[in-house]
Design an enzyme around this catalytic site. Sequence first.
Site, PDB file in Angstrom:
ATOM      1  N   GLY A 110     -29.104   5.953 -18.602  1.00 30.19           N
ATOM      2  CA  GLY A 110     -29.793   4.759 -18.094  1.00 30.19           C
ATOM      3  C   GLY A 110     -28.931   3.856 -17.218  1.00 30.19           C
ATOM      4  N   THR A 112     -27.439   4.712 -14.314  1.00 34.37           N
ATOM      5  CA  THR A 112     -27.445   5.043 -12.876  1.00 34.37           C
ATOM      6  C   THR A 112     -28.809   5.620 -12.457  1.00 34.37           C
ATOM      7  N   GLY A 113     -29.001   5.694 -11.150  1.00 36.67           N
ATOM      8  CA  GLY A 113     -30.098   6.452 -10.531  1.00 36.67           C
ATOM      9  C   GLY A 113     -31.467   6.198 -11.139  1.00 36.67           C
ATOM     10  N   ARG A 134     -21.934   8.640 -20.937  1.00 31.94           N
ATOM     11  CA  ARG A 134     -20.500   8.713 -21.234  1.00 31.94           C
ATOM     12  C   ARG A 134     -19.735   7.481 -20.775  1.00 31.94           C
ATOM     13  N   PHE A 192     -24.770  20.998 -10.353  1.00 29.61           N
ATOM     14  CA  PHE A 192     -24.065  21.186  -9.078  1.00 29.61           C
ATOM     15  C   PHE A 192     -24.572  22.474  -8.455  1.00 29.61           C
ATOM     16  N   SER A 200     -18.238  29.914 -13.828  1.00 26.73           N
ATOM     17  CA  SER A 200     -17.455  30.330 -15.000  1.00 26.73           C
ATOM     18  C   SER A 200     -18.320  30.116 -16.238  1.00 26.73           C
ATOM     19  N   TYR A 242     -38.096  22.774  -9.974  1.00 20.46           N
ATOM     20  CA  TYR A 242     -37.683  24.179 -10.098  1.00 20.46           C
ATOM     21  C   TYR A 242     -37.540  24.635 -11.553  1.00 20.46           C
ATOM     22  N   PRO A 283     -39.604  15.536 -11.154  1.00 24.62           N
ATOM     23  CA  PRO A 283     -39.450  14.895  -9.837  1.00 24.62           C
ATOM     24  C   PRO A 283     -39.039  15.909  -8.764  1.00 24.62           C
TER      25      PRO A 283
HETATM   26  C1  LIG Z   1     -30.874  17.840  -0.266  1.00 21.76           C
HETATM   27  C2  LIG Z   1     -30.826  18.202  -1.685  1.00 21.76           C
HETATM   28  C3  LIG Z   1     -30.459  17.101  -2.564  1.00 21.76           C
HETATM   29  C4  LIG Z   1     -31.037  16.735  -3.690  1.00 21.76           C
HETATM   30  C5  LIG Z   1     -32.290  16.974  -4.365  1.00 21.76           C
HETATM   31  C6  LIG Z   1     -32.919  18.232  -4.170  1.00 21.76           C
HETATM   32  C7  LIG Z   1     -33.885  18.793  -4.913  1.00 21.76           C
HETATM   33  C8  LIG Z   1     -34.684  18.239  -6.000  1.00 21.76           C
HETATM   34  C9  LIG Z   1     -34.431  18.823  -7.303  1.00 21.76           C
HETATM   35  C10 LIG Z   1     -33.266  18.156  -7.854  1.00 21.76           C
HETATM   36  C11 LIG Z   1     -32.922  18.252  -9.127  1.00 21.76           C
HETATM   37  C12 LIG Z   1     -31.805  17.500  -9.597  1.00 21.76           C
HETATM   38  C13 LIG Z   1     -31.350  17.706 -10.771  1.00 21.76           C
HETATM   39  C14 LIG Z   1     -30.184  16.999 -11.308  1.00 21.76           C
HETATM   40  O1  LIG Z   1     -29.852  17.269 -12.397  1.00 21.76           O
HETATM   41  S1  LIG Z   1     -29.349  15.808 -10.406  1.00 21.76           S
HETATM   42  C15 LIG Z   1     -28.207  15.067 -11.564  1.00 21.76           C
HETATM   43  C16 LIG Z   1     -26.890  15.130 -11.022  1.00 21.76           C
HETATM   44  N1  LIG Z   1     -26.007  14.269 -11.795  1.00 21.76           N
HETATM   45  C17 LIG Z   1     -24.938  14.714 -12.430  1.00 21.76           C
HETATM   46  O2  LIG Z   1     -24.610  15.870 -12.389  1.00 21.76           O
HETATM   47  C18 LIG Z   1     -24.148  13.672 -13.186  1.00 21.76           C
HETATM   48  C19 LIG Z   1     -23.191  14.229 -14.203  1.00 21.76           C
HETATM   49  N2  LIG Z   1     -22.337  15.268 -13.655  1.00 21.76           N
HETATM   50  C20 LIG Z   1     -21.012  15.448 -14.006  1.00 21.76           C
HETATM   51  O3  LIG Z   1     -20.455  14.711 -14.798  1.00 21.76           O
HETATM   52  C21 LIG Z   1     -20.259  16.604 -13.410  1.00 21.76           C
HETATM   53  O4  LIG Z   1     -20.745  16.882 -12.130  1.00 21.76           O
HETATM   54  C22 LIG Z   1     -20.383  17.904 -14.292  1.00 21.76           C
HETATM   55  C23 LIG Z   1     -19.570  19.024 -13.646  1.00 21.76           C
HETATM   56  C24 LIG Z   1     -21.841  18.335 -14.452  1.00 21.76           C
HETATM   57  C25 LIG Z   1     -19.840  17.638 -15.712  1.00 21.76           C
HETATM   58  O5  LIG Z   1     -18.604  16.994 -15.674  1.00 21.76           O
HETATM   59  P1  LIG Z   1     -17.441  17.415 -16.733  1.00 21.76           P
HETATM   60  O6  LIG Z   1     -16.297  16.486 -16.450  1.00 21.76           O
HETATM   61  O7  LIG Z   1     -17.943  17.484 -18.086  1.00 21.76           O
HETATM   62  O8  LIG Z   1     -17.123  18.893 -16.311  1.00 21.76           O
HETATM   63  P2  LIG Z   1     -15.885  19.540 -15.512  1.00 21.76           P
HETATM   64  O9  LIG Z   1     -14.748  19.646 -16.471  1.00 21.76           O
HETATM   65  O10 LIG Z   1     -15.646  18.856 -14.226  1.00 21.76           O
HETATM   66  O11 LIG Z   1     -16.465  20.992 -15.198  1.00 21.76           O
HETATM   67  C26 LIG Z   1     -16.944  21.826 -16.245  1.00 21.76           C
HETATM   68  C27 LIG Z   1     -16.951  23.256 -15.739  1.00 21.76           C
HETATM   69  O12 LIG Z   1     -17.853  23.336 -14.611  1.00 21.76           O
HETATM   70  C28 LIG Z   1     -17.120  23.841 -13.472  1.00 21.76           C
HETATM   71  N3  LIG Z   1     -17.612  23.216 -12.245  1.00 21.76           N
HETATM   72  C29 LIG Z   1     -17.679  21.910 -11.983  1.00 21.76           C
HETATM   73  N4  LIG Z   1     -18.136  21.699 -10.737  1.00 21.76           N
HETATM   74  C30 LIG Z   1     -18.341  22.917 -10.206  1.00 21.76           C
HETATM   75  C31 LIG Z   1     -18.800  23.359  -8.922  1.00 21.76           C
HETATM   76  N5  LIG Z   1     -19.159  22.499  -7.964  1.00 21.76           N
HETATM   77  N6  LIG Z   1     -18.887  24.688  -8.694  1.00 21.76           N
HETATM   78  C32 LIG Z   1     -18.571  25.578  -9.661  1.00 21.76           C
HETATM   79  N7  LIG Z   1     -18.117  25.218 -10.922  1.00 21.76           N
HETATM   80  C33 LIG Z   1     -18.014  23.903 -11.165  1.00 21.76           C
HETATM   81  C34 LIG Z   1     -15.693  23.445 -13.759  1.00 21.76           C
HETATM   82  O13 LIG Z   1     -14.795  24.219 -12.989  1.00 21.76           O
HETATM   83  C35 LIG Z   1     -15.591  23.679 -15.256  1.00 21.76           C
HETATM   84  O14 LIG Z   1     -15.481  25.042 -15.537  1.00 21.76           O
HETATM   85  P3  LIG Z   1     -14.026  25.711 -15.869  1.00 21.76           P
HETATM   86  O15 LIG Z   1     -13.181  25.499 -14.647  1.00 21.76           O
HETATM   87  O16 LIG Z   1     -13.495  24.981 -17.059  1.00 21.76           O
HETATM   88  O17 LIG Z   1     -14.325  27.145 -16.121  1.00 21.76           O
HETATM   89  N1  LIG Z   2     -32.470  12.633  -7.872  1.00 22.10           N
HETATM   90  C1  LIG Z   2     -33.220  13.711  -7.749  1.00 22.10           C
HETATM   91  O1  LIG Z   2     -33.530  14.177  -6.654  1.00 22.10           O
HETATM   92  C2  LIG Z   2     -33.752  14.381  -8.981  1.00 22.10           C
HETATM   93  C3  LIG Z   2     -33.310  14.089 -10.245  1.00 22.10           C
HETATM   94  N2  LIG Z   2     -33.855  14.755 -11.309  1.00 22.10           N
HETATM   95  C4  LIG Z   2     -33.480  14.422 -12.670  1.00 22.10           C
HETATM   96  O2  LIG Z   2     -33.502  13.029 -12.824  1.00 22.10           O
HETATM   97  C5  LIG Z   2     -32.577  12.644 -13.835  1.00 22.10           C
HETATM   98  C6  LIG Z   2     -31.670  11.549 -13.315  1.00 22.10           C
HETATM   99  O3  LIG Z   2     -30.912  12.047 -12.216  1.00 22.10           O
HETATM  100  P1  LIG Z   2     -30.300  11.083 -11.108  1.00 22.10           P
HETATM  101  O4  LIG Z   2     -30.602   9.684 -11.467  1.00 22.10           O
HETATM  102  O5  LIG Z   2     -30.726  11.592  -9.804  1.00 22.10           O
HETATM  103  O6  LIG Z   2     -28.744  11.396 -11.244  1.00 22.10           O
HETATM  104  P2  LIG Z   2     -27.555  10.614 -11.970  1.00 22.10           P
HETATM  105  O7  LIG Z   2     -26.360  11.455 -11.802  1.00 22.10           O
HETATM  106  O8  LIG Z   2     -27.521   9.204 -11.483  1.00 22.10           O
HETATM  107  O9  LIG Z   2     -28.000  10.573 -13.491  1.00 22.10           O
HETATM  108  C7  LIG Z   2     -27.493  11.421 -14.485  1.00 22.10           C
HETATM  109  C8  LIG Z   2     -27.122  10.567 -15.678  1.00 22.10           C
HETATM  110  O10 LIG Z   2     -26.783  11.412 -16.767  1.00 22.10           O
HETATM  111  C9  LIG Z   2     -25.677  10.855 -17.433  1.00 22.10           C
HETATM  112  N3  LIG Z   2     -24.946  11.937 -18.101  1.00 22.10           N
HETATM  113  C10 LIG Z   2     -24.377  13.027 -17.524  1.00 22.10           C
HETATM  114  N4  LIG Z   2     -23.749  13.770 -18.435  1.00 22.10           N
HETATM  115  C11 LIG Z   2     -23.937  13.143 -19.629  1.00 22.10           C
HETATM  116  C12 LIG Z   2     -23.527  13.428 -20.959  1.00 22.10           C
HETATM  117  N5  LIG Z   2     -22.801  14.502 -21.251  1.00 22.10           N
HETATM  118  N6  LIG Z   2     -23.887  12.565 -21.951  1.00 22.10           N
HETATM  119  C13 LIG Z   2     -24.626  11.468 -21.671  1.00 22.10           C
HETATM  120  N7  LIG Z   2     -25.058  11.153 -20.424  1.00 22.10           N
HETATM  121  C14 LIG Z   2     -24.704  11.986 -19.421  1.00 22.10           C
HETATM  122  C15 LIG Z   2     -24.840  10.199 -16.352  1.00 22.10           C
HETATM  123  O11 LIG Z   2     -24.057   9.129 -16.861  1.00 22.10           O
HETATM  124  P3  LIG Z   2     -22.501   9.280 -17.254  1.00 22.10           P
HETATM  125  O12 LIG Z   2     -21.827   9.878 -16.088  1.00 22.10           O
HETATM  126  O13 LIG Z   2     -22.091   7.867 -17.595  1.00 22.10           O
HETATM  127  O14 LIG Z   2     -22.467  10.148 -18.474  1.00 22.10           O
HETATM  128  C16 LIG Z   2     -25.924   9.665 -15.412  1.00 22.10           C
HETATM  129  O15 LIG Z   2     -26.241   8.346 -15.733  1.00 22.10           O
HETATM  130  C17 LIG Z   2     -31.840  13.920 -14.255  1.00 22.10           C
HETATM  131  O16 LIG Z   2     -32.471  14.464 -15.390  1.00 22.10           O
HETATM  132  C18 LIG Z   2     -32.069  14.839 -13.069  1.00 22.10           C
HETATM  133  O17 LIG Z   2     -32.019  16.180 -13.451  1.00 22.10           O
HETATM  134  C19 LIG Z   2     -34.807  15.703 -11.162  1.00 22.10           C
HETATM  135  C20 LIG Z   2     -35.253  16.027  -9.925  1.00 22.10           C
HETATM  136  C21 LIG Z   2     -34.781  15.385  -8.742  1.00 22.10           C
END
Ligand SMILES: CC/C=C\C/C=C\CC/C=C/C=C/C(=O)SCCNC(=O)CCNC(=O)[C@H](O)C(C)(C)COP(=O)(O)OP(=O)(O)OC[C@H]1O[C@@H](n2cnc3c(N)ncnc32)[C@H](O)[C@@H]1OP(=O)(O)O
Ligand SMILES: NC(=O)C1=CN([C@@H]2O[C@H](COP(=O)(O)OP(=O)(O)OC[C@H]3O[C@@H](n4cnc5c(N)ncnc54)[C@H](OP(=O)(O)O)[C@@H]3O)[C@@H](O)[C@H]2O)C=CC1
Length: 378
Positions: A110, A112-113, A134, A192, A200, A242, A283
Amino acid sequence: MNFDLSHEKLFTYLLILCSIIISFGGVVRTHKTTYRACAVGRLNMAAAAAVVFRRNLFPLKLGQKACALHSSCALRDADPLPQASFFPPNDATMLPPGSFSDKVAFVTGGGTGLGRAMTQGLSQLGATCVIASRKLEVLQKTAEEITAQTGNKVFPVACDVRDPAAVAQCLDQMEKLTGLPDVVINNAAGNFVSPSEKLSPNGWKTIVDIVLNGTAFVTLELGKRLIRQDKGASFLAITTIYAESGSGFVVPSASAKAGVEALYKSLAAEWGRYGLRFNIIQPGPIRTKGAFSRLDPTGAFEKSMIGRIPVGRLGTPNEIKNLALYMSSHYATWMSGAVVRLDGGEYVSMAGEFNDLRKVSKQQWDLIEAMIRQTKGS
Ligand SMILES: CC/C=C\C/C=C\CC/C=C/C=C/C(=O)SCCNC(=O)CCNC(=O)[C@H](O)C(C)(C)COP(=O)(O)OP(=O)(O)OC[C@H]1O[C@@H](n2cnc3c(N)ncnc32)[C@H](O)[C@@H]1OP(=O)(O)O
Ligand SMILES: NC(=O)C1=CN([C@@H]2O[C@H](COP(=O)(O)OP(=O)(O)OC[C@H]3O[C@@H](n4cnc5c(N)ncnc54)[C@H](OP(=O)(O)O)[C@@H]3O)[C@@H](O)[C@H]2O)C=CC1
């Protein structure tokens, strides 16, 4: 082997090589000023590489070339299509004031985003909110800003949803602060883009742990507590379009989001008898820093993505907010097990076999029609 090295590709490879060399320089040099200069150099190189990468995928018109070589233009947002003027987003909060008075809402992610937008809406309509993720500092800042704006308390609680013990602790804390929630929004996610052959085991596990296991830990733990207290609640999960189709290059996310949908549909059937509702929003693309920095870091894909959205623009966080508020509210008590797609039509636009015929001009249609008519009787 056939190496196809056009000038532009060669230039791209050279730029990427330069950025790697300069990055390496930035690591080994210790003098502060030199390091800063290198850091700026690295950013410019990365931006230039991003521009060239984008140009290779989507060649620019002549007039745009000067801008494309200027790093400040590199990650400029893509424009909406002309038809978007028919469909302006309405960011106003839809439900009447007080719709969530005396309610408690729990929103993961809650800070961000989209999670922040939904929390803001719930708070504006009277809810006391608890936001969990986190990064406590990020949560605290959001909580302070929203509380100041709405006058309703938002409590930040640090929690990594991958850890069931941390989830239980977070919910203990919540119970002390506010009691159990009436509204639960499972929004936290990790993602990602990556070719699957580069994933991996830990890369896979990280995403599945956040998205599927995290949602399950929060939902099951809260569900058990609510059932014990005989308290009803609305659960909402944020998945994505998706989750239904699957998608290459985000395979862990697609698999985990599909799992979340199965979890929520299953619990809708099983736990209705305890006063619990479960619904899902899928979404389409919405500009948030979290999503776009991980799914389109170069900015190369946004334009083509907008091109396939019939409404001609990205969604806004407030559009998700309004739908989420409705689905979580007392106006939607007959809604359970529902999956609602909110994507400007992108999903059906990608699915239809003949939808690319949108590109056919009027004159071309005249020709095609004549050709088809000629087949009469054949
Ligand atoms: C134009 C298009 C744009 C957008 C929209 C399009 C379409 C609509 C549909 C969209 C859907 C969206 C869905 C979403 O979920 S968006 C939400 C995105 N938000 C987040 O991801 C926020 C939280 N993310 C993170 O904290 C990190 O990114 C991560 C990697 C998910 C977790 O962080 P953590 O610190 O726990 O992990 P790491 O230690 O960094 O990595 C773990 C493990 O993963 C490997 N890794 C990390 N990044 C990559 C990469 N880019 N490629 C390949 N592998 C990756 C990393 O190397 C670690 O593995 P090992 O090395 O240990 O084997
Ligand atoms: N934006 C888009 O185009 C789309 C987004 N979505 C979905 O919408 C939702 C919100 O995404 P969006 O706002 O865009 O992206 P954000 O990256 O802003 O939101 C992701 C949130 O998840 C939290 N989070 C990540 N890892 C953990 C964890 N291990 N424990 C607790 N919290 C965690 C992050 O906070 P912190 O780093 O503090 O942990 C962050 O606030 C997601 O479910 C995403 O899949 C779906 C389709 C499209």
